[in-house]
Structure formats: structure tokens, C-alpha cells
Design an enzyme around this catalytic site. Structure first.
Site, PDB file in Angstrom:
ATOM      1  N   GLU A 187       9.142  90.076   9.022  1.00 47.31           N
ATOM      2  CA  GLU A 187       8.705  88.694   9.168  1.00 47.31           C
ATOM      3  C   GLU A 187       7.258  88.653   8.691  1.00 47.31           C
ATOM      4  OE1 GLU A 187      10.664  86.279   9.830  1.00 47.31           O
ATOM      5  OE2 GLU A 187      12.374  87.488  10.469  1.00 47.31           O
ATOM      6  N   HIS A 218      14.395  83.597  13.462  1.00 50.67           N
ATOM      7  CA  HIS A 218      14.459  84.882  12.770  1.00 50.67           C
ATOM      8  C   HIS A 218      13.623  85.901  13.533  1.00 50.67           C
ATOM      9  CE1 HIS A 218      16.274  83.707   8.808  1.00 50.67           C
ATOM     10  NE2 HIS A 218      16.010  82.526   9.336  1.00 50.67           N
TER      11      HIS A 218
END
Length: 252
Positions: free
Chosen positions: A16, A159
């Protein structure tokens, strides 16, 4: 396209980031990896949050939910660099849309005077490329592939690098189960053959191993959520029930 030897060590990796472009200063904020040996999950995972020393862009924050305040006391990339290198060294790395993650990892390596990331591993398998070959013209995002293979991602409201790696590992095993090659001859043979005409035997179905989170892992996860609640001055998005689940339960 030939599948890799199933005896090789494979690492499924996801990151990420603070934004979309490492060239404009965006940084890695989370790395999640799961290990596969002989097509089996070993439980030897690698997961770190990272202080990027900058804010996430608004769009990226909406995707991962990791605030600047939450990341402020996490180690910097330089502090987890050697540990990451030792974990991934020599592995075949599986990534969905590999250029994105590799671009960020190469940028982080370069900031430390090292690189590229690919010099530490034996190769990269891009499941997005494989999926496009197998399902041309169809949606091939991780969510779409989970739906296609019946892999539950109902708990994925945001996510997260480790969660996405775990889902991608299941997708990869489903995509490649029982195949030695993606160049399948539809002429009626039950076995495939390589470019030299040598018959390749189909692999038996691999047993799927499901590992439940331990009490220690659940407690650590709860601490992370509590920290996010504090930063959000309320209930963080990770704890919120998706709107469609409450307002329209019959809709897929």
C-alpha cells in the site's frame, strides 16, 4: 507460458502506498507477504507498516485507510529494509499488476543506494498478465478474480497489503491448479506438451490449507483498530458494516 517448478519457494507480495507515483515522492506505507512452498501456505508471513514521512493523498487514504497519525510511530523503510531482503531473497515473487509494486520498491531501494528489488529475487509472476491471457476482455482485478474462483473477500472493505496477499495466494493457486502450461492444446489430449512436444503430466489438485488467526494475532489486530478509531475520533472505516450489506442484503 510455462509454470514455475512447484518445489520453488514463492512469496506473494502486495504493497500500500501514499499515492500512485513514486517519481513524485509517493512512498510505501505497508508491505504484506505470504509464503508458498510446494503450493502450500506455510504461515511464514511478513507484514510491516511503514512511516512514509509524508501524508497520503486523499484518494489513496480512501483505499487503505492508514492515516498519517497511525503511521507516525511505525519504522521507516530503512529500518525494515534488511529484514525484507532476507525474507524475499531468492524467492519467486507473485504480484498482481507487478509494475506498480516493483516501481515503488525500486524507488525505496534507490533512496537507500540499493537496487533494483529484482536483484534480490529469482523472478516475478504477474497474475494480472496471466489473468488477461486466460480471460481476455474480462475484468481481471483481484476482486473480480476472487468472484470468478469463488474466493470469499466479503471481509475486504478496504485494501490491506497482507489481506490482499492472502487473497492473491488463493487466486494464484486456483488459476494454476492442475496445469503445467497455459498453452493448452484443445485438440482432445488430456495432457499438455511443451514447445518441443514433450508431454507434461497434469498436477494433482493441491489441498488448500486454511489458517485461522491466533489469539495473539487477533489481539494485535484489535490494537491496530483501536489506534485507527482514536485517529478518526470515532469508528474507523474498518469496523463499519458496508452499506449494501445493511440496506440491500439481497443484492450481489
Amino acid at each position: 507460458m510455462r509454470l514455475q517448478n512447484t518445489g520453488d519457494r514463492m512469496v506473494v507480495l502486495d504493497t500500500e502506498t501514499t499515492g500512485l507515483n513514486p517519481r513524485t515522492g509517493d512512498r510505501v506505507i505497508e508491505i504484506g507477504c505470504v509464503e508458498l512452498i510446494n503450493r502450500r501456505l506455510t504461515g511464514n508471513n511478513f507484514h510491516r507498516y511503514i512511516n512514509p514521512e509524508r501524508d497520503s493523498e486523499e484518494g489513496a487514504l480512501a483505499v487503505h485507510g492508514l492515516t498519517t497519525a497511525f503511521l507516525s510511530d511505525k519504522p521507516k523503510f530503512a529500518e525494515i529494509f534488511e529484514e525484507l531482503r532476507e525474507y524475499i531473497r531468492g524467492a519467486q515473487v507473485i504480484i498482481h499488476n507487478a509494475p506498480f509494486d516493483l516501481g515503488f520498491l525500486d524507488a525505496e531501494y534507490k533512496l537507500l543506494g540499493h537496487g533494483p528489488f529484482s536483484s534480490d529475487i529469482s523472478g516475478v509472476i504477474d497474475t494480472l498478465v496471466q489473468a488477461k491471457e486466460m480471460y481476455p476482455g474480462k475484468r481481471n482485478s483481484l476482486d473480480a478474480l476472487c468472484d470468478r474462483y469463488g474466493i470469499s473477500n466479503a471481509h475486504r472493505t478496504l485494501h490491506g497489503a497482507l489481506l490482499d496477499s492472502e487473497l492473491l495466494a488463493e487466486v494464484y493457486l486456483a488459476m494454476t491448479r492442475g496445469q503445467n502450461s497455459f498453452s493448452i492444446d484443445h485438440g482432445g489430449s488430456h495432457n499438455d506438451a511443451d514447445s518441443e512436444g514433450v508431454t507434461l503430466e497434469l498436477l494433482p489438485l493441491a489441498e488448500i490449507t486454511v489458517r485461522a488467526a491466533s489469539a495473539e494475532e487477533l489481539a494485535e489486530h484489535e490494537l491496530v483498530l483501536n489506534g485507527l478509531d482514536k485517529d478518526a475520533k470515532g469508528t474507523c472505516i474498518w469496523r463499519q458494516v458496508p452499506v449494501e450489506a445493511t440496506e440491500n442484503p439481497a443484492q450481489n
